[in-house]
Write a protein that holds these residues in place. Structure first.
Motif, PDB file in Angstrom:
ATOM      1  N   ARG A  45     -20.998  28.326  -9.575  1.00  0.00           N
ATOM      2  CA  ARG A  45     -20.977  27.564  -8.318  1.00  0.00           C
ATOM      3  C   ARG A  45     -22.063  26.486  -8.306  1.00  0.00           C
ATOM      4  O   ARG A  45     -21.841  25.384  -7.821  1.00  0.00           O
ATOM      5  N   TYR A  46     -23.228  26.787  -8.880  1.00  0.00           N
ATOM      6  CA  TYR A  46     -24.260  25.760  -8.982  1.00  0.00           C
ATOM      7  C   TYR A  46     -23.817  24.653  -9.937  1.00  0.00           C
ATOM      8  O   TYR A  46     -24.013  23.466  -9.657  1.00  0.00           O
ATOM      9  N   ALA A  47     -23.194  25.008 -11.055  1.00  0.00           N
ATOM     10  CA  ALA A  47     -22.697  24.003 -12.002  1.00  0.00           C
ATOM     11  C   ALA A  47     -21.662  23.110 -11.332  1.00  0.00           C
ATOM     12  O   ALA A  47     -21.629  21.894 -11.574  1.00  0.00           O
ATOM     13  N   ALA A  48     -20.830  23.677 -10.484  1.00  0.00           N
ATOM     14  CA  ALA A  48     -19.799  22.894  -9.790  1.00  0.00           C
ATOM     15  C   ALA A  48     -20.417  21.839  -8.877  1.00  0.00           C
ATOM     16  O   ALA A  48     -19.975  20.679  -8.881  1.00  0.00           O
TER      17      ALA A  48
ATOM     18  N   ASP B 205     -17.995  18.708  -8.457  1.00  0.00           N
ATOM     19  CA  ASP B 205     -16.635  19.245  -8.482  1.00  0.00           C
ATOM     20  C   ASP B 205     -16.417  20.134  -7.249  1.00  0.00           C
ATOM     21  O   ASP B 205     -16.616  21.349  -7.292  1.00  0.00           O
ATOM     22  N   VAL B 206     -16.005  19.499  -6.160  1.00  0.00           N
ATOM     23  CA  VAL B 206     -15.838  20.203  -4.885  1.00  0.00           C
ATOM     24  C   VAL B 206     -14.742  21.261  -4.992  1.00  0.00           C
ATOM     25  O   VAL B 206     -14.872  22.355  -4.441  1.00  0.00           O
ATOM     26  N   ASP B 207     -13.668  20.955  -5.710  1.00  0.00           N
ATOM     27  CA  ASP B 207     -12.582  21.924  -5.853  1.00  0.00           C
ATOM     28  C   ASP B 207     -13.044  23.173  -6.587  1.00  0.00           C
ATOM     29  O   ASP B 207     -12.669  24.289  -6.215  1.00  0.00           O
ATOM     30  N   ALA B 208     -13.849  23.003  -7.625  1.00  0.00           N
ATOM     31  CA  ALA B 208     -14.370  24.169  -8.352  1.00  0.00           C
ATOM     32  C   ALA B 208     -15.272  24.991  -7.440  1.00  0.00           C
ATOM     33  O   ALA B 208     -15.168  26.223  -7.404  1.00  0.00           O
ATOM     34  N   PHE B 209     -16.160  24.329  -6.679  1.00  0.00           N
ATOM     35  CA  PHE B 209     -17.013  25.062  -5.741  1.00  0.00           C
ATOM     36  C   PHE B 209     -16.153  25.842  -4.749  1.00  0.00           C
ATOM     37  O   PHE B 209     -16.408  27.017  -4.474  1.00  0.00           O
TER      38      PHE B 209
END
Length: 132
Positions: free
Chosen positions: A20-23, A28-32
């Motif tokens: 989540r930190y990497a996102a 990358d809002v979709d990944a978060f």
């Protein structure tokens, strides 16, 4: 198969914290969002709390830009389908157009729902200034 031992849950949640930190660093809002509970309460170190939707909007608009984040974990407490991550969050960010360096204690709450671990709440607290 879902992790069942405390150690397996800790490993899973630690990996999700990294992801989540990497996102957010990648923008990358979709990944978060894939890691977030729909009822997310995301509190910032200035005391403002965002919902998942308002945080997504701020990320997409560039209100929050994360340049670098370190997030050492002190411990992960597991109780049933809840895991609480206790640690720190040190970051270089731009918030509302202002570049900032953050030094926080942080607590993240993950819940297991429908076989997935999701971030339900996040709460940072500004670390005190070191004595002079």
């Amino acid at each position: 198969m879902m992790p069942s031992t405390v150690g397996e849950v800790e490993s899973t949640v630690r990996a999700l914290e990294d992801a989540r930190y990497a996102a957010v660093i990648a923008g990358d809002v979709d990944a978060f969002t894939a890691y977030a509970h729909p009822d997310l309460a995301y509190t910032h170190s200035n005391g403002v709390t965002d919902t998942l939707e308002s945080y997504q909007d701020k990320l997409r608009s560039g209100f929050y830009v994360y340049h670098h984040i370190e997030h050492p974990v002190d411990r992960i407490l597991v109780a049933g389908d809840t895991a609480v991550v206790v640690g720190e969050m040190h970051a270089d960010i731009t918030a509302g157009g202002t570049r900032k360096t953050l030094a926080n204690r942080a607590m993240a709450v993950w819940v297991r729902q429908d076989g997935r671990w999701l971030l339900l709440a996040y709460q940072p607290t500004v670390l005190p200034e070191p004595p002079r």
